[in-house]
Design an enzyme around this catalytic site. Structure first.
Site, mmCIF file in Angstrom:
data_model
loop_
_atom_site.group_PDB
_atom_site.id
_atom_site.type_symbol
_atom_site.label_atom_id
_atom_site.label_comp_id
_atom_site.label_asym_id
_atom_site.label_seq_id
_atom_site.Cartn_x
_atom_site.Cartn_y
_atom_site.Cartn_z
ATOM 1 N N HIS A 49 115.518 22.804 -129.081
ATOM 2 C CA HIS A 49 115.325 24.223 -128.875
ATOM 3 C C HIS A 49 115.384 24.528 -127.113
ATOM 4 O O HIS A 49 114.764 23.615 -126.310
ATOM 5 C CB HIS A 49 113.984 24.465 -129.268
ATOM 6 C CG HIS A 49 113.903 25.046 -130.625
ATOM 7 N ND1 HIS A 49 113.080 25.887 -130.957
ATOM 8 C CD2 HIS A 49 114.500 24.412 -131.773
ATOM 9 C CE1 HIS A 49 113.139 26.133 -132.360
ATOM 10 N NE2 HIS A 49 114.103 25.232 -132.781
ATOM 11 N N TYR A 53 105.424 32.795 -129.524
ATOM 12 C CA TYR A 53 104.062 32.692 -129.012
ATOM 13 C C TYR A 53 103.542 34.310 -128.890
ATOM 14 O O TYR A 53 104.031 34.834 -127.736
ATOM 15 C CB TYR A 53 103.943 31.605 -128.024
ATOM 16 C CG TYR A 53 104.078 30.443 -128.106
ATOM 17 C CD1 TYR A 53 105.235 29.768 -128.001
ATOM 18 C CD2 TYR A 53 102.733 29.534 -128.470
ATOM 19 C CE1 TYR A 53 105.387 28.391 -128.202
ATOM 20 C CE2 TYR A 53 103.051 28.322 -128.552
ATOM 21 C CZ TYR A 53 104.192 27.781 -128.498
ATOM 22 O OH TYR A 53 104.434 26.196 -128.550
ATOM 23 N N PRO A 85 96.184 22.960 -129.802
ATOM 24 C CA PRO A 85 97.753 22.643 -130.020
ATOM 25 C C PRO A 85 98.679 23.839 -129.300
ATOM 26 O O PRO A 85 99.817 23.618 -129.258
ATOM 27 C CB PRO A 85 97.828 23.035 -131.559
ATOM 28 C CG PRO A 85 96.582 23.887 -132.056
ATOM 29 C CD PRO A 85 95.556 23.334 -130.908
ATOM 30 N N LYS A 97 101.205 19.434 -127.297
ATOM 31 C CA LYS A 97 101.137 18.484 -126.453
ATOM 32 C C LYS A 97 100.584 17.101 -127.103
ATOM 33 O O LYS A 97 100.398 15.988 -126.721
ATOM 34 C CB LYS A 97 100.453 18.539 -125.285
ATOM 35 C CG LYS A 97 101.243 19.486 -124.137
ATOM 36 C CD LYS A 97 102.302 18.764 -123.473
ATOM 37 C CE LYS A 97 103.275 19.555 -122.848
ATOM 38 N NZ LYS A 97 104.536 19.797 -123.405
ATOM 39 N N TYR A 124 106.148 22.431 -120.493
ATOM 40 C CA TYR A 124 106.496 22.603 -121.956
ATOM 41 C C TYR A 124 107.400 21.414 -122.279
ATOM 42 O O TYR A 124 107.150 20.824 -123.312
ATOM 43 C CB TYR A 124 106.847 23.928 -122.202
ATOM 44 C CG TYR A 124 106.954 24.344 -123.811
ATOM 45 C CD1 TYR A 124 105.686 24.637 -124.468
ATOM 46 C CD2 TYR A 124 107.801 23.877 -124.570
ATOM 47 C CE1 TYR A 124 105.544 24.782 -125.761
ATOM 48 C CE2 TYR A 124 107.975 24.255 -126.005
ATOM 49 C CZ TYR A 124 106.775 24.732 -126.474
ATOM 50 O OH TYR A 124 106.923 25.064 -127.740
HETATM 51 P P1 RFL Z 1 96.235 10.500 -135.819
HETATM 52 O O1 RFL Z 1 97.561 11.100 -136.385
HETATM 53 O O2 RFL Z 1 95.170 11.218 -136.149
HETATM 54 O O3 RFL Z 1 96.278 9.066 -136.483
HETATM 55 C C1 RFL Z 1 95.317 8.166 -136.723
HETATM 56 C C2 RFL Z 1 95.002 7.193 -137.756
HETATM 57 O O4 RFL Z 1 93.788 6.383 -137.673
HETATM 58 C C3 RFL Z 1 93.293 6.232 -138.971
HETATM 59 N N1 RFL Z 1 91.911 5.804 -138.821
HETATM 60 C C4 RFL Z 1 91.486 4.744 -139.201
HETATM 61 N N2 RFL Z 1 91.932 3.672 -139.572
HETATM 62 C C5 RFL Z 1 91.119 2.416 -139.536
HETATM 63 N N3 RFL Z 1 89.831 2.563 -139.683
HETATM 64 C C6 RFL Z 1 89.191 3.752 -139.002
HETATM 65 N N4 RFL Z 1 87.943 3.740 -138.882
HETATM 66 C C7 RFL Z 1 89.886 4.740 -138.821
HETATM 67 N N5 RFL Z 1 89.799 6.074 -138.482
HETATM 68 C C8 RFL Z 1 91.106 6.903 -138.527
HETATM 69 C C9 RFL Z 1 93.614 7.652 -139.620
HETATM 70 O O5 RFL Z 1 93.675 7.475 -140.951
HETATM 71 C C10 RFL Z 1 94.887 7.939 -139.000
HETATM 72 O O6 RFL Z 1 96.090 7.283 -140.074
HETATM 73 O O7 RFL Z 1 96.141 9.905 -134.348
HETATM 74 P P2 RFL Z 1 97.468 9.591 -133.431
HETATM 75 O O8 RFL Z 1 98.431 8.816 -133.818
HETATM 76 O O9 RFL Z 1 96.974 9.596 -132.176
HETATM 77 O O10 RFL Z 1 98.457 11.096 -133.166
HETATM 78 C C11 RFL Z 1 98.105 12.188 -132.596
HETATM 79 C C12 RFL Z 1 98.652 13.205 -133.126
HETATM 80 O O11 RFL Z 1 98.666 13.197 -134.637
HETATM 81 C C13 RFL Z 1 97.851 14.816 -132.744
HETATM 82 O O12 RFL Z 1 97.703 14.757 -131.454
HETATM 83 C C14 RFL Z 1 98.983 16.031 -132.925
HETATM 84 O O13 RFL Z 1 99.142 16.217 -134.474
HETATM 85 C C15 RFL Z 1 98.556 17.317 -132.400
HETATM 86 N N6 RFL Z 1 99.343 18.731 -132.611
HETATM 87 C C16 RFL Z 1 100.482 18.695 -132.000
HETATM 88 N N7 RFL Z 1 101.040 17.560 -131.015
HETATM 89 C C17 RFL Z 1 102.162 17.834 -130.604
HETATM 90 O O14 RFL Z 1 102.476 17.207 -129.891
HETATM 91 N N8 RFL Z 1 102.990 18.952 -130.868
HETATM 92 C C18 RFL Z 1 102.749 19.925 -131.773
HETATM 93 O O15 RFL Z 1 103.487 20.961 -132.077
HETATM 94 C C19 RFL Z 1 101.453 19.802 -132.504
HETATM 95 N N9 RFL Z 1 100.853 20.761 -133.247
HETATM 96 C C20 RFL Z 1 98.955 19.343 -133.568
HETATM 97 C C21 RFL Z 1 99.608 20.693 -134.007
HETATM 98 C C22 RFL Z 1 97.563 19.320 -134.366
HETATM 99 C C23 RFL Z 1 97.202 20.401 -135.168
HETATM 100 N N10 RFL Z 1 96.065 20.079 -135.758
HETATM 101 C C24 RFL Z 1 95.900 20.018 -137.176
HETATM 102 C C25 RFL Z 1 94.672 19.643 -135.091
HETATM 103 C C26 RFL Z 1 99.264 21.482 -134.831
HETATM 104 C C27 RFL Z 1 97.959 21.447 -135.318
HETATM 105 C C28 RFL Z 1 97.493 22.500 -136.337
HETATM 106 C C1 PHB Z 2 103.858 23.617 -135.062
HETATM 107 O O1 PHB Z 2 105.273 23.623 -135.173
HETATM 108 O O2 PHB Z 2 102.992 22.959 -135.728
HETATM 109 C C2 PHB Z 2 103.572 23.777 -133.638
HETATM 110 C C3 PHB Z 2 104.278 24.285 -132.928
HETATM 111 C C4 PHB Z 2 104.167 24.371 -131.489
HETATM 112 C C5 PHB Z 2 102.892 24.504 -131.160
HETATM 113 C C6 PHB Z 2 101.879 24.051 -132.102
HETATM 114 C C7 PHB Z 2 102.050 23.912 -133.340
HETATM 115 O O3 PHB Z 2 102.563 24.755 -129.880
#
Ligand code: RFL
Ligand code: PHB
Length: 392
Positions: A74, A203, A295, A299, A387
């Site tokens: 993108h 957005y 989100p 990041k 970004y």
């Molecule tokens: P995770 O993915 O939460 O993985 C952690 C793992 O640890 C396990 N765990 C345990 N294991 C053993 N013992 C315990 N006591 C434990 N407790 C937990 C869990 O089961 C899990 O498997 O953390 P990690 O690896 O640091 O990754 C971080 C990302 O997942 C997170 O920052 C992103 O998803 C955030 N996020 C986005 N980030 C982006 O860079 N670009 C995006 O477009 C974006 N969109 C988003 C998002 C997060 C969202 N939500 C749901 C908060 C969109 C949304 C809606």
């Molecule tokens: C997503 O596709 O889940 C997404 C994309 C951009 C954002 C947050 C979430 O800023």
């Protein structure tokens, strides 16, 4: 049962798996332990936008082939303010940088497949995972699985277990300082197998609240609408979601929305959290275990990846060069980038959402921010640079 490894990694999310794969490529032995199953992890619909640095780390880890083939590059996105559309030309504003749409689930799947192909030890469904002796020379992990007690002796523990993991709890009384901000709204998200409304992300700041049109592929869309934190996802149907989304989009986009059944719907609360430091003796926090961003700036996953980059380099220096410089500087280096991303995510969240207690003054300030972005190349360049991701 006791086994030994060099780095014990708690958490099989993107942070833990990416670290494991980079270490493996560098000949550093590691074991990953997670409290839930593979299927559970792959069922969590989260991030979709990867910085070039994150995609580069997947290459470095030897798992970038499918990403290279299937990601959607993108070069820009649309910002909409009161139905006025302004495109942020990421590519031209940043001298040729772009972002990559590739789902977190796909990235996680690629990392899990590589781990399995190399027969690297991973424990899923592990109960009561606990890090011990992090202040000593010989830390270890204990946990139970299928009724058997396990112990992993190691040189270092990587706490990649997310925001609700055990590592944050263990270090909470060890001098960890936490800085946080809670936003008075959440995001209701819907995933559907329908073509995205537009080839780029949109957005939207609308009087009814924020909306985001994102995607996972040319046939799979991901949409979000701002909602109250008190809302229950059970009170929403897919039809209600589509109606609300269309209300918030500019007319031209609203008419193009293709609707379909929801594959997933969920509500995510929005908050900003940073915990300092990110190192406690031989325990190192990385990813959501150390920080959360709202989100809006896409990041979270990318920050997890940059932490992993610094942590991997620190471990590599320790084993290959017998130097503790990287290890000693890990927390400072990682936090510098973390705070930049926190600032950007907070700013973008503040500009793009409707706050329940907003005054007409606050509203005028938001509008003026948008004016700046549309009339000042310097302002839109700052947005674009953040970004696409600041350099490591
Ligand atoms: P995770 O993915 O939460 O993985 C952690 C793992 O640890 C396990 N765990 C345990 N294991 C053993 N013992 C315990 N006591 C434990 N407790 C937990 C869990 O089961 C899990 O498997 O953390 P990690 O690896 O640091 O990754 C971080 C990302 O997942 C997170 O920052 C992103 O998803 C955030 N996020 C986005 N980030 C982006 O860079 N670009 C995006 O477009 C974006 N969109 C988003 C998002 C997060 C969202 N939500 C749901 C908060 C969109 C949304 C809606
Ligand atoms: C997503 O596709 O889940 C997404 C994309 C951009 C954002 C947050 C979430 O800023």
């Amino acid at each position: 049962m006791t086994i030994r490894t060099q780095v014990a990694i708690i958490g099989s999310g993107p942070a833990g798996l990416l670290l494991g794969q980079l270490l493996f490529k560098a000949g550093i032995d590691n074991i990953v332990v997670d409290r839930v199953s593979k299927e559970h992890i792959l069922g969590r619909i989260r991030a979709g936008v990867l910085e070039e640095g994150t995609a580069g780390l997947m290459d470095q880890a030897g798992v970038g082939a499918r990403l290279q083939l299937e990601n959607l590059p993108h070069d820009g996105f649309d910002l909409v303010f009161d139905n006025e559309v302004h495109r942020i030309d990421l590519f031209n504003l940043t001298g040729g940088k772009r972002v990559h749409v590739y789902g977190q689930t796909e990235m996680t799947q690629d990392l899990m497949d590589a781990r399995e192909a190399e027969n690297l030890t991973t424990f899923y469904d592990a109960q009561n995972v606990f890090p011990h002796d992090i202040d000593g020379e010989s830390p270890y992990l204990t946990f139970e699985k299928d009724g058997t007690s396990h112990r992993i002796d190691c040189d270092f523990i990587a706490g990649c277990d997310g925001f609700h993991g055990i590592c944050r709890k263990v270090v909470a009384d060890n001098g960890m300082q936490t800085f946080e901000k809670v936003y008075p709204f959440g995001w209701l998200g819907l995933l559907s197998d329908v073509p995205p409304v537009h080839e780029e992300l949109i957005y939207v700041n609308h009087s009814l609240g924020f909306a985001l049109c994102s995607q996972r592929s040319k046939t799979r869309s991901r949409y979000y609408v701002q909602c109250a934190v008190s809302e229950n996802v059970e009170d929403w149907t897919a039809d209600m979601f589509w109606d609300e989304l269309r209300r918030r989009l500019p007319d031209e986009a609203a008419q193009k929305v293709i609707t379909g059944p929801a594959l997933e719907m969920s509500i995510a609360p929005l908050c900003s959290v940073v915990s300092e430091p990110m190192r406690f003796g031989r325990l190192f926090l990385a990813g959501d275990a150390a920080h959360i961003v709202p989100p809006t700036g896409a990041k979270g996953l990318n920050l997890a990846a940059s932490d992993v980059h610094y942590l991997f380099e620190a471990f590599r220096e320790h084993y290959a060069d017998n130097s503790t410089a990287g290890i000693d500087d890990y927390s400072r280096r990682a936090l510098l980038r973390v705070w930049n991303a926190e600032r950007f995510s907070w700013w973008m969240t503040s500009v793009m959402h409707r706050f329940p207690d907003m005054s007409t003054f606050d509203r005028r300030i938001q509008r003026s921010e948008f004016y700046q972005l549309t009339h000042s190349q310097a302002a839109s360049t700052a947005l674009a640079e953040n970004y696409v991701g600041l350099p490591y």
